[in-house]
Write a protein that holds these residues in place. Structure first.
Motif, PDB file in Angstrom:
ATOM      1  N   VAL A  69      -1.401  19.168  -3.333  1.00  0.00           N
ATOM      2  CA  VAL A  69      -2.107  18.174  -2.754  1.00  0.00           C
ATOM      3  C   VAL A  69      -3.441  17.954  -3.454  1.00  0.00           C
ATOM      4  O   VAL A  69      -4.059  18.893  -3.729  1.00  0.00           O
ATOM      5  N   PHE A  70      -3.855  16.658  -3.771  1.00  0.00           N
ATOM      6  CA  PHE A  70      -5.077  16.648  -4.681  1.00  0.00           C
ATOM      7  C   PHE A  70      -6.131  15.677  -3.569  1.00  0.00           C
ATOM      8  O   PHE A  70      -5.718  14.684  -3.113  1.00  0.00           O
ATOM      9  N   TYR A  71      -7.228  16.044  -3.784  1.00  0.00           N
ATOM     10  CA  TYR A  71      -8.292  15.393  -2.904  1.00  0.00           C
ATOM     11  C   TYR A  71      -9.296  14.790  -3.696  1.00  0.00           C
ATOM     12  O   TYR A  71     -10.003  15.368  -4.647  1.00  0.00           O
ATOM     13  N   SER A  72      -9.084  13.474  -3.777  1.00  0.00           N
ATOM     14  CA  SER A  72      -9.918  12.795  -4.333  1.00  0.00           C
ATOM     15  C   SER A  72     -11.156  12.024  -3.778  1.00  0.00           C
ATOM     16  O   SER A  72     -11.163  11.499  -2.881  1.00  0.00           O
ATOM     17  N   PRO A  73     -12.596  12.417  -4.536  1.00  0.00           N
ATOM     18  CA  PRO A  73     -13.535  11.919  -3.651  1.00  0.00           C
ATOM     19  C   PRO A  73     -13.656  10.488  -3.549  1.00  0.00           C
ATOM     20  O   PRO A  73     -14.218  10.012  -2.636  1.00  0.00           O
ATOM     21  N   HIS A  74     -13.382   9.807  -4.700  1.00  0.00           N
ATOM     22  CA  HIS A  74     -13.284   8.401  -4.871  1.00  0.00           C
ATOM     23  C   HIS A  74     -11.937   7.862  -5.435  1.00  0.00           C
ATOM     24  O   HIS A  74     -11.063   8.656  -6.316  1.00  0.00           O
ATOM     25  N   PRO A  75     -11.710   6.529  -5.279  1.00  0.00           N
ATOM     26  CA  PRO A  75     -10.635   5.939  -5.884  1.00  0.00           C
ATOM     27  C   PRO A  75     -10.945   5.878  -7.553  1.00  0.00           C
ATOM     28  O   PRO A  75     -11.922   5.663  -7.886  1.00  0.00           O
ATOM     29  N   ASP A  76     -10.221   6.450  -8.231  1.00  0.00           N
ATOM     30  CA  ASP A  76     -10.200   6.554  -9.864  1.00  0.00           C
ATOM     31  C   ASP A  76     -10.030   7.917 -10.131  1.00  0.00           C
ATOM     32  O   ASP A  76      -9.564   8.452 -11.236  1.00  0.00           O
ATOM     33  N   ASP A  77     -10.602   8.895  -9.442  1.00  0.00           N
ATOM     34  CA  ASP A  77     -10.542  10.119  -9.680  1.00  0.00           C
ATOM     35  C   ASP A  77      -9.088  10.864  -9.611  1.00  0.00           C
ATOM     36  O   ASP A  77      -8.851  11.764 -10.628  1.00  0.00           O
ATOM     37  N   GLU A  78      -8.383  10.463  -9.068  1.00  0.00           N
ATOM     38  CA  GLU A  78      -7.089  10.784  -8.989  1.00  0.00           C
ATOM     39  C   GLU A  78      -6.100  10.420 -10.245  1.00  0.00           C
ATOM     40  O   GLU A  78      -5.491  11.485 -10.548  1.00  0.00           O
ATOM     41  N   VAL A  79      -6.715   9.741 -11.033  1.00  0.00           N
ATOM     42  CA  VAL A  79      -6.274   9.275 -12.372  1.00  0.00           C
ATOM     43  C   VAL A  79      -7.143  10.022 -13.334  1.00  0.00           C
ATOM     44  O   VAL A  79      -6.491  10.941 -14.396  1.00  0.00           O
ATOM     45  N   VAL A 153      -6.873  -0.258  -2.396  1.00  0.00           N
ATOM     46  CA  VAL A 153      -5.469  -0.603  -2.784  1.00  0.00           C
ATOM     47  C   VAL A 153      -5.430  -0.389  -4.208  1.00  0.00           C
ATOM     48  O   VAL A 153      -4.218   0.175  -4.693  1.00  0.00           O
ATOM     49  N   GLU A 154      -6.537  -0.296  -5.168  1.00  0.00           N
ATOM     50  CA  GLU A 154      -6.305   0.471  -6.524  1.00  0.00           C
ATOM     51  C   GLU A 154      -5.721   1.824  -6.488  1.00  0.00           C
ATOM     52  O   GLU A 154      -4.788   2.102  -7.196  1.00  0.00           O
ATOM     53  N   PHE A 155      -6.176   2.712  -5.501  1.00  0.00           N
ATOM     54  CA  PHE A 155      -5.856   3.938  -5.370  1.00  0.00           C
ATOM     55  C   PHE A 155      -4.453   4.146  -4.830  1.00  0.00           C
ATOM     56  O   PHE A 155      -3.659   4.909  -5.449  1.00  0.00           O
ATOM     57  N   LYS A 156      -3.914   3.170  -3.873  1.00  0.00           N
ATOM     58  CA  LYS A 156      -2.605   3.509  -3.391  1.00  0.00           C
ATOM     59  C   LYS A 156      -1.676   3.304  -4.674  1.00  0.00           C
ATOM     60  O   LYS A 156      -0.540   3.460  -4.891  1.00  0.00           O
ATOM     61  N   SER A 157      -2.225   2.053  -5.413  1.00  0.00           N
ATOM     62  CA  SER A 157      -1.220   1.562  -6.270  1.00  0.00           C
ATOM     63  C   SER A 157      -0.976   2.498  -7.677  1.00  0.00           C
ATOM     64  O   SER A 157       0.073   2.892  -8.173  1.00  0.00           O
ATOM     65  N   ALA A 158      -2.182   3.170  -7.973  1.00  0.00           N
ATOM     66  CA  ALA A 158      -2.338   4.239  -8.907  1.00  0.00           C
ATOM     67  C   ALA A 158      -1.478   5.344  -8.698  1.00  0.00           C
ATOM     68  O   ALA A 158      -0.809   5.990  -9.164  1.00  0.00           O
ATOM     69  N   ALA A 159      -1.393   5.752  -7.069  1.00  0.00           N
ATOM     70  CA  ALA A 159      -0.927   7.055  -6.625  1.00  0.00           C
ATOM     71  C   ALA A 159       0.743   6.446  -7.009  1.00  0.00           C
ATOM     72  O   ALA A 159       1.437   7.650  -7.291  1.00  0.00           O
ATOM     73  N   ALA A 160       1.123   5.430  -6.741  1.00  0.00           N
ATOM     74  CA  ALA A 160       2.599   5.156  -6.782  1.00  0.00           C
ATOM     75  C   ALA A 160       3.135   5.140  -7.914  1.00  0.00           C
ATOM     76  O   ALA A 160       3.983   5.951  -8.384  1.00  0.00           O
ATOM     77  N   GLU A 161       2.219   4.907  -9.142  1.00  0.00           N
ATOM     78  CA  GLU A 161       2.450   4.780 -10.515  1.00  0.00           C
ATOM     79  C   GLU A 161       2.620   6.243 -11.079  1.00  0.00           C
ATOM     80  O   GLU A 161       3.425   6.596 -11.819  1.00  0.00           O
ATOM     81  N   LEU A 162       2.041   7.249 -10.386  1.00  0.00           N
ATOM     82  CA  LEU A 162       1.848   8.663 -10.659  1.00  0.00           C
ATOM     83  C   LEU A 162       3.118   9.285 -10.112  1.00  0.00           C
ATOM     84  O   LEU A 162       3.272  10.647 -10.172  1.00  0.00           O
ATOM     85  N   GLY A 163       3.861   8.931  -9.203  1.00  0.00           N
ATOM     86  CA  GLY A 163       4.966   9.484  -8.488  1.00  0.00           C
ATOM     87  C   GLY A 163       4.628   9.794  -7.039  1.00  0.00           C
ATOM     88  O   GLY A 163       5.338  10.563  -6.567  1.00  0.00           O
ATOM     89  N   VAL A 164       3.416   9.538  -6.410  1.00  0.00           N
ATOM     90  CA  VAL A 164       3.359   9.755  -5.158  1.00  0.00           C
ATOM     91  C   VAL A 164       4.256   8.987  -4.243  1.00  0.00           C
ATOM     92  O   VAL A 164       4.280   7.567  -4.098  1.00  0.00           O
ATOM     93  N   LYS A 165       4.985   9.661  -3.406  1.00  0.00           N
ATOM     94  CA  LYS A 165       5.899   8.726  -2.362  1.00  0.00           C
ATOM     95  C   LYS A 165       5.317   8.045  -1.459  1.00  0.00           C
ATOM     96  O   LYS A 165       3.927   8.539  -0.920  1.00  0.00           O
ATOM     97  N   LYS A 166       5.926   7.067  -0.772  1.00  0.00           N
ATOM     98  CA  LYS A 166       5.389   6.513   0.389  1.00  0.00           C
ATOM     99  C   LYS A 166       5.237   7.295   1.636  1.00  0.00           C
ATOM    100  O   LYS A 166       6.026   7.943   1.799  1.00  0.00           O
ATOM    101  N   GLY A 167       3.934   7.314   2.094  1.00  0.00           N
ATOM    102  CA  GLY A 167       3.628   8.047   3.266  1.00  0.00           C
ATOM    103  C   GLY A 167       3.078   9.513   2.605  1.00  0.00           C
ATOM    104  O   GLY A 167       2.735  10.379   3.595  1.00  0.00           O
ATOM    105  N   ASN A 168       2.818   9.996   1.419  1.00  0.00           N
ATOM    106  CA  ASN A 168       2.284  11.104   0.864  1.00  0.00           C
ATOM    107  C   ASN A 168       0.830  10.689   0.502  1.00  0.00           C
ATOM    108  O   ASN A 168       0.279  11.483  -0.101  1.00  0.00           O
ATOM    109  N   SER A 169       0.416   9.371   0.640  1.00  0.00           N
ATOM    110  CA  SER A 169      -1.007   9.254   0.567  1.00  0.00           C
ATOM    111  C   SER A 169      -1.861   9.073   1.996  1.00  0.00           C
ATOM    112  O   SER A 169      -1.298   8.325   2.644  1.00  0.00           O
TER     113      SER A 169
END
Length: 324
Positions: A69-79, A153-169
């Protein structure tokens, strides 16, 4: 604006593959083709993963549920901070869960997009340079709420590219007067720990140069101490130099970060996850906000292909005396 094909091609040409040695016995996979027989007896070619050694510390690979489980303070930290770590874990067969703590709506990028501030073009390759003109480009100046929606939206799109399945964001916006309250972040992390008790939980460090990152780190540190949940902490790119200076000054409260440099096949997922953050298409409410905010960090990640992380982080009261 740069096309997707040119963007991926440029990124691919710059990366130099390399894996550090490790005694870790965990293995991951890169795609290779092998021949298998189907139930009908016919031979077909399928993609499987080629085993490669991991350089992650074994202590972050002990989750019985193989969840992270990754806690991202902002969109883009997850990348920018978690990307190589998340991609490595994905290759090792772990399920990824991403939690966004704020929509990052207070970014200075809003002034660049609205034409109130000229962009210096301080990225080395693909940063927009000059003054935007919303009227000429056919979009209304953005509000903070607009920025938050676009960044999510950027966050959700990036998460999907990293392998995060639908429902896991999981999306939260805990920001109050441009602060991330530790109590609110702690409550969210407690909720996630109850849902994923056997996962390894990742946050930013209390040593971070950004106050929102420090709050996220403190919140996970509190929950980990209280519950005993597995925890680890990523080091953001701007923070690493500051940590090095404190280690050189023999500050006993500053732990030494652990480096991770994934194989190039695993970094490909990270590069793909960068693309939503530099997608400029106002007609589709896409404003390249992440890249407008911190272009140099995206390009450094692409060039170096690495991450740094800690297995523990000191309490905030031991940091405030020297943090910049």
């Amino acid at each position: 604006m740069l096309s997707r094909r040119r963007f991926v091609s440029a990124f691919s040409g710059l990366f130099v593959a390399g894996v550090l040695g490790s005694n870790d016995k965990s293995f991951a996979a890169s795609k290779s083709a092998v021949a298998t027989k189907s139930k009908t007896g016919k031979t077909k070619t399928v993609n499987v993963e080629e085993k490669l050694p991991s350089t992650l510390n074994p202590s972050v690979l002990t989750s019985p549920s193989k969840q992270a489980v990754f806690y991202s303070p902002h969109p883009d930290d997850e990348v920018l901070s978690f990307g190589p770590i998340a991609s490595e874990l994905y290759a090792l067969g772990h399920e990824l869960i991403f939690v966004l703590l704020t929509a990052g709506s207070t970014t200075v990028a809003i002034k660049l997009i609205n034409g109130e501030l000229s962009s210096p073009g301080n990225g080395t390759r693909f940063a927009f340079k000059g003054m935007r003109d919303p009227n000429n480009s056919g979009y209304a100046p953005l509000t903070q709420a607009d920025v938050g929606k676009a960044r999510t939206v950027e966050f959700k799109s990036a998460a999907a590219e990293l392998g995060v399945k639908k429902g896991n964001s999981y999306i939260f916006d805990l920001l109050v007067e441009n602060e991330l309250p530790i109590t609110a972040a702690t409550a969210v992390i407690e909720q996630m720990v109850a849902k994923y008790p056997d996962a390894t939980h990742w946050s930013m460090s209390t040593l971070d140069t950004h106050p929102h990152h420090r709050s996220a780190g403190q919140a996970l540190r509190i929950v980990s101490a209280k519950t005993g949940v597995r925890a680890a902490y990523a080091v953001s790119r701007p923070t690493l130099d500051q940590i090095k200076k404190q280690i050189e000054a023999k500050n006993p409260d500053v732990p030494l970060p652990t480096p991770l440099k994934p194989d190039s096949t695993r970094m490909l997922r990270v590069r793909n996850s960068m693309l939503p953050y530099n997608a400029w298409n106002p007609a589709a409410n896409s404003f390249a906000i992440g890249y407008a905010s911190v272009p140099n960090q995206f390009e450094e990640l692409d060039l170096l292909g690495n991450s740094q992380y800690l297995l523990s982080t000191p309490p905030l009261e031991k940091v405030v005396n020297w943090i910049v």
